[in-house]
Design a protein around this motif. Structure first.
Motif, PDB file in Angstrom:
ATOM      1  N   HIS A 373       6.675  14.564 -26.982  1.00 27.15           N
ATOM      2  CA  HIS A 373       6.001  13.190 -26.954  1.00 27.15           C
ATOM      3  C   HIS A 373       4.465  13.343 -27.658  1.00 27.15           C
ATOM      4  N   TYR A 374       4.419  12.642 -28.819  1.00 27.36           N
ATOM      5  CA  TYR A 374       3.098  12.748 -29.488  1.00 27.36           C
ATOM      6  C   TYR A 374       2.277  11.460 -29.186  1.00 27.36           C
ATOM      7  N   ASN A 375       1.101  11.761 -28.698  1.00 24.81           N
ATOM      8  CA  ASN A 375       0.155  10.602 -28.329  1.00 24.81           C
ATOM      9  C   ASN A 375      -0.984  10.546 -29.109  1.00 24.81           C
ATOM     10  N   PHE A 376      -1.172   9.232 -29.822  1.00 23.93           N
ATOM     11  CA  PHE A 376      -2.148   9.281 -30.821  1.00 23.93           C
ATOM     12  C   PHE A 376      -3.363   7.885 -30.169  1.00 23.93           C
ATOM     13  N   PRO A 377      -4.119   8.189 -29.219  1.00 17.10           N
ATOM     14  CA  PRO A 377      -5.270   7.188 -28.824  1.00 17.10           C
ATOM     15  C   PRO A 377      -6.192   6.854 -29.833  1.00 17.10           C
ATOM     16  N   SER A 378      -6.600   5.725 -29.765  1.00 13.11           N
ATOM     17  CA  SER A 378      -7.517   5.014 -30.714  1.00 13.11           C
ATOM     18  C   SER A 378      -8.976   5.788 -30.742  1.00 13.11           C
ATOM     19  N   PHE A 379      -9.223   6.669 -29.600  1.00 15.07           N
ATOM     20  CA  PHE A 379     -10.418   7.083 -29.970  1.00 15.07           C
ATOM     21  C   PHE A 379     -10.581   8.251 -30.731  1.00 15.07           C
ATOM     22  N   SER A 380      -9.372   8.772 -31.220  1.00 14.69           N
ATOM     23  CA  SER A 380      -9.304  10.061 -31.878  1.00 14.69           C
ATOM     24  C   SER A 380      -9.641   9.729 -33.455  1.00 14.69           C
ATOM     25  N   THR A 381      -9.846   8.434 -33.743  1.00 10.67           N
ATOM     26  CA  THR A 381     -10.318   8.158 -34.966  1.00 10.67           C
ATOM     27  C   THR A 381     -11.779   7.114 -34.927  1.00 10.67           C
ATOM     28  N   GLY A 382     -12.262   7.292 -33.600  1.00 10.74           N
ATOM     29  CA  GLY A 382     -13.472   6.578 -33.314  1.00 10.74           C
ATOM     30  C   GLY A 382     -13.315   5.030 -33.399  1.00 10.74           C
ATOM     31  N   PRO A 410      15.623  28.486 -27.772  1.00  8.01           N
ATOM     32  CA  PRO A 410      16.740  29.158 -27.307  1.00  8.01           C
ATOM     33  C   PRO A 410      17.954  28.285 -26.862  1.00  8.01           C
ATOM     34  N   SER A 411      19.086  28.965 -26.707  1.00  6.50           N
ATOM     35  CA  SER A 411      20.015  28.225 -26.037  1.00  6.50           C
ATOM     36  C   SER A 411      20.041  27.851 -24.769  1.00  6.50           C
ATOM     37  N   VAL A 412      20.764  26.906 -24.087  1.00  5.35           N
ATOM     38  CA  VAL A 412      20.741  26.425 -22.429  1.00  5.35           C
ATOM     39  C   VAL A 412      21.169  27.715 -21.831  1.00  5.35           C
ATOM     40  N   ASN A 413      22.076  28.383 -22.194  1.00  4.48           N
ATOM     41  CA  ASN A 413      22.555  29.516 -21.481  1.00  4.48           C
ATOM     42  C   ASN A 413      21.468  30.661 -21.381  1.00  4.48           C
ATOM     43  N   ASP A 414      20.606  30.907 -22.666  1.00  9.00           N
ATOM     44  CA  ASP A 414      19.614  31.848 -22.461  1.00  9.00           C
ATOM     45  C   ASP A 414      18.296  31.524 -21.890  1.00  9.00           C
ATOM     46  N   PHE A 415      18.123  30.450 -21.886  1.00  7.82           N
ATOM     47  CA  PHE A 415      16.784  29.541 -21.109  1.00  7.82           C
ATOM     48  C   PHE A 415      17.283  28.187 -20.498  1.00  7.82           C
ATOM     49  N   PRO A 416      17.700  28.275 -19.396  1.00 17.68           N
ATOM     50  CA  PRO A 416      18.315  26.979 -18.757  1.00 17.68           C
ATOM     51  C   PRO A 416      17.262  25.986 -18.194  1.00 17.68           C
ATOM     52  N   TYR A 417      16.187  25.991 -19.076  1.00 20.28           N
ATOM     53  CA  TYR A 417      15.163  24.831 -18.492  1.00 20.28           C
ATOM     54  C   TYR A 417      15.116  23.656 -19.335  1.00 20.28           C
ATOM     55  N   THR A 418      14.654  22.346 -18.811  1.00 21.33           N
ATOM     56  CA  THR A 418      14.455  21.281 -19.793  1.00 21.33           C
ATOM     57  C   THR A 418      13.194  21.519 -20.022  1.00 21.33           C
ATOM     58  N   ILE A 419      12.615  21.218 -21.376  1.00 18.44           N
ATOM     59  CA  ILE A 419      11.272  21.607 -22.114  1.00 18.44           C
ATOM     60  C   ILE A 419      10.906  20.394 -22.453  1.00 18.44           C
ATOM     61  N   ARG A 420       9.586  20.085 -21.863  1.00 21.81           N
ATOM     62  CA  ARG A 420       8.866  18.824 -22.474  1.00 21.81           C
ATOM     63  C   ARG A 420       7.664  19.443 -22.884  1.00 21.81           C
ATOM     64  N   ILE A 421       7.358  18.902 -24.271  1.00 17.11           N
ATOM     65  CA  ILE A 421       6.117  19.258 -25.030  1.00 17.11           C
ATOM     66  C   ILE A 421       5.511  17.734 -24.984  1.00 17.11           C
ATOM     67  N   VAL A 422       3.998  17.850 -24.761  1.00 17.55           N
ATOM     68  CA  VAL A 422       3.286  16.627 -24.981  1.00 17.55           C
ATOM     69  C   VAL A 422       1.978  17.033 -25.835  1.00 17.55           C
ATOM     70  N   SER A 423       1.891  16.383 -26.918  1.00 19.47           N
ATOM     71  CA  SER A 423       0.794  16.477 -28.165  1.00 19.47           C
ATOM     72  C   SER A 423      -0.262  15.448 -27.813  1.00 19.47           C
ATOM     73  N   GLU A 424      -1.610  15.740 -27.399  1.00 19.44           N
ATOM     74  CA  GLU A 424      -2.301  14.735 -27.338  1.00 19.44           C
ATOM     75  C   GLU A 424      -3.633  15.061 -28.444  1.00 19.44           C
ATOM     76  N   ILE A 425      -3.413  14.124 -29.452  1.00 19.30           N
ATOM     77  CA  ILE A 425      -4.551  14.130 -30.521  1.00 19.30           C
ATOM     78  C   ILE A 425      -5.887  13.586 -30.260  1.00 19.30           C
ATOM     79  N   PHE A 426      -6.770  14.552 -30.164  1.00 20.17           N
ATOM     80  CA  PHE A 426      -8.179  14.170 -29.533  1.00 20.17           C
ATOM     81  C   PHE A 426      -9.072  13.683 -30.853  1.00 20.17           C
ATOM     82  N   ASP A 427      -8.736  14.364 -31.872  1.00 16.79           N
ATOM     83  CA  ASP A 427      -9.454  14.005 -33.100  1.00 16.79           C
ATOM     84  C   ASP A 427      -8.543  13.952 -34.457  1.00 16.79           C
ATOM     85  N   SER A 428      -8.550  13.117 -35.060  1.00 19.63           N
ATOM     86  CA  SER A 428      -7.690  12.993 -36.326  1.00 19.63           C
ATOM     87  C   SER A 428      -8.324  12.484 -37.484  1.00 19.63           C
ATOM     88  N   ASN A 429      -8.179  13.382 -38.602  1.00 18.05           N
ATOM     89  CA  ASN A 429      -8.579  13.102 -39.749  1.00 18.05           C
ATOM     90  C   ASN A 429      -7.652  13.873 -40.887  1.00 18.05           C
TER      91      ASN A 429
END
Length: 690
Positions: A373-382, A410-429
């Motif tokens: 999940h990618y989050n792009f808040p308005s403050f990242s561009t001022g 990795p395959s589910v058999n090798d690493f049987p976890y659900t993986i959630r990544i969240v990217s918070e964009i604090f500055d953007s140029n």
């Protein structure tokens, strides 16, 4: 209203059928495209009031899959289609990004294209016919465009390119490439691949061109057959450039300021000075004159002097700062700063099934165990803005970053976890989606996810003036806005894993794309080296705050033993050991817990339950019933054993109640299993446990 038309043609061993003039005849353009069992309808309407002046192009594209198209009833309480799914939004963006650059620059009327999936073939991706239908509606409406566009998908199976592969073929393919364009030029590219080389990607794009040309020829045939007359635009209002020569030195000085905020503030001051010197009725002309001067100056500096806004040359990547494990309680985290762009990415590990996202759409229900999940808040561009549900852009950027990791997870058999990544964009140029890729790769290794190697991403730009061109590495936001191409590439040291290209002009040939890909490769390797200097292999242990998952394999016939009557056994295990249990049809059991020992004990309990009893095995269990001559003991294998009074002690026992009590937990050994499969127990040579 057009006459009814039904037209069919062949492409890639499939028959396509175009039907116009049957549905939505009050729309300005409508069509039904059929391929196999996939039927896609599209309709276009537009505002004819040329008196309305828009300073942007209000184009709206909506792709919607109807649940009945897949023979399904929507889930939830309302039982009807509601907000669009991520997949629908991504298809809407794919169509939008392809057709938007084709419209005439003086055409700024409101346009709405609505595309429905009315029938979905489980083997056919709907985006190719959806784009074809959308492009047809534009042509049938006679809207002013510079050229007609269409798109195709390309797969790579056993080193052979496949045009518009089926979904089964895509599972075998090392490449999933979507290319759209005109007869002569590529307009948009999006790809997911398994670390393929740059030349292979270019060959795939070239392979797509013939298929695109065939589709456009069919659109042209339909337009000619229906005798469509193009819309005539009103005479454009003549622009009156404002004289800004007295301020060009101030503008040049402002453009050369490296810091984005300071540069924009200075340019705003210059604009205010210009506006104050002209009448209000000429303000728009003044703004356009200033914008054109800034654009021309920046582009000329790049083409003629190899000098960019922030003073870099064409190939230099902005300074990079990396920190891992930045957040204390997350399972993994990393900060990736590149110039004035910052991504803070976190990794959260969840139990395999319970935390997986349930995707419910017209194509069916399935679980996604890798989320980004990618989050792009308005403050990242001022800027000021609303917080809330993710916008289309955020979903699109998150999907591009997610694709980047598909081939190295990795395959589910090798690493049987659900993986959630969240990217918070604090500055953007510039290039926040590619910063997300880099930060996410670092966070995955910090979390101990056994990925094969790092993935890095970089955004490339292009400035083209006739035959002269310059490819820019790691573009700024202004370079993206004022340039001719936005080209995002992510991958490992071995090859490309994801690619997205949006071209704003005509005439991008293979040589330019080749230079861009090779320049991107060098930039990617530079970034990968810096990432590897910080962390080059995944952490040996996952975070102490992450759940522990232990797996055990049982015979499928034993699943009912683990579950028990009415779920009694599985409920007992989950409550006793404070664990969550997932069981698949093949007998693979995943046990997750906050404490690793809990999962281990639960697994041992399951093993005991599902192992056929043998003489000599030792178990612990409570006494469930006491008789004068013996007692019944509940064994962890889901059965009871009988402990005769003579087997309690080597000494003679006169009263069994003096030795045993109801519910007492005793350690027993199997002494005998008789012909009737009854289990006889003994306490001799063993200690009794209260």
């Amino acid at each position: 209203m057009s006459d009814y038309l039904k037209h069919s043609f062949e492409l890639g061993q499939k028959t396509y059928e175009i039907e116009n003039g049957y549905f939505a005849n009050q729309a300005d353009g409508s069509v039904l495209v059929t391929v196999g069992d996939c039927q896609i309808f599209s309709a276009l309407v537009w505002s004819k009031d040329f008196q309305t002046k828009n300073d942007f192009f209000p184009l709206r594209v909506d792709y919607i899959n109807k649940y009945y198209a897949g023979g399904r009833i929507p889930g939830g309480f309302l039982k009807r289609e509601s907000k669009p799914t991520d997949a629908e939004i991504l298809k809407s963006r794919l169509i939008d990004r392809t057709i938007r650059p084709t419209f005439h620059k003086d055409f700024n009327q409101e346009v709405q294209i609505t595309t429905y999936g009315l029938s979905l073939d489980p083997q056919i991706e709907s985006d190719v016919p959806a784009l074809l239908a959308s492009s047809l509606t534009i042509a049938l409406a006679g809207l002013p465009t510079k050229f007609i566009v269409a798109g195709v998908r390309v797969g790579l199976i056993d080193n052979n390119f496949v045009l518009n592969p089926t979904k089964n073929e895509l599972e075998q393919s090392s490449l999933d490439l979507f290319v759209s364009g005109s007869k002569e030029n590529v307009v948009m590219v999006e790809a997911l691949s398994q670390e393929i080389e740059e030349d292979v990607m270019l060959d795939a794009i070239e392979f797509a061109k013939n298929g695109i040309k065939t589709l456009i020829e069919q659109i042209e045939f339909v337009v000619k057959k229906q005798k469509i007359q193009p819309i005539k635009l009103p005479t454009a209002v003549k622009k009156n450039p404002v004289d800004i020569t007295k301020l060009t030195k101030d503008i040049d000085k402002a453009i050369s300021i490296i810091n984005k905020i300071e540069r924009n503030q200075k340019l705003n001051e210059v604009e205010s000075s210009i506006l104050s010197s002209v009448d209000e009725e000429h303000h728009d002309d003044a703004k356009e004159t200033l914008h054109n001067y800034i654009k021309t100056t920046i582009r000329n500096n790049v083409i003629k002097n190899n000098k960019r806004i922030d003073g870099r040359d064409l190939t230099t990547v902005r300074p990079i700062d990396i920190k891992i494990g930045y957040l204390k309680r997350t399972h993994g985290s990393a900060v990736f700063k590149r110039g004035e762009t910052t991504s803070l990415s976190t990794v959260t590990l969840g139990s395999s099934e319970r935390d997986a996202q349930i995707i419910d759409d017209a194509n069916g229900e399935y679980r996604d165990k890798f989320l980004l999940h990618y989050n792009f808040p308005s403050f990242s561009t001022g800027e000021c803005g609303f917080s809330g549900a993710p916008k289309r852009r955020e979903i699109g950027h998150g999907n591009l970053a997610k694709k980047s990791f598909s081939s190295i997870l990795p395959s589910v058999n090798d690493f049987p976890y659900t993986i959630r990544i969240v990217s918070e964009i604090f500055d953007s140029n510039g290039s926040s989606s590619m910063a997300t890729v880099c930060a996410s790769s670092l966070a995955l290794m910090n979390a101990g996810v056994p990925i094969k190697e790092h993935v890095a991403g970089i955004a490339m730009g292009l400035i083209k003036d006739h035959d002269d061109f310059a490819v820019l590495t790691d573009i700024l936001g202004d370079e993206d806005h004022l340039g001719d191409m936005d080209f995002k590439v992510s991958g490992t040291a071995n090859g490309i894993t994801a690619l997205q290209m949006d071209i704003k002009i005509e005439g991008i040939n293979r040589n330019i794309m080749h230079d861009a890909l090779l320049q991107a490769k060098e930039g990617r390797k530079h970034i990968l080296n810096l990432m590897n200097d910080v962390i080059s292999t995944p952490a040996k242990e996952i975070s102490q705050f992450a759940p522990r998952i232990t797996t055990v394999k049982i015979h499928p016939n034993k699943i009912k033993v683990v579950i028990g009557k009415g779920g009694a056994n599985i409920k007992e295990i989950t409550e006793k050991y404070n664990v969550d249990i997932d069981i698949d049809d093949n007998g693979l059991i995943k046990v997750s817990s906050k404490v690793g020992t809990d999962a281990d004990q639960a697994c041992q309990h399951i093993v005991n339950m599902t192992t056929d009893p043998e003489v000599g095995q030792i178990y612990e269990g409570p006494i469930t019933k006491i008789l004068e001559f013996g007692a019944f003991v509940q064994l962890p294998i889901g059965r009871d054993g009988f402990l005769h009074i003579s087997q309690i002690s080597d000494e003679h026992v006169y009263d069994i109640n003096e030795k045993l009590k109801l519910a007492q937990v005793v350690k027993v050994k199997i002494a005998e299993i008789d012909r009737q499969n009854r289990i006889k127990l003994t306490l001799k040579d063993l200690q009794t446990s209260d």
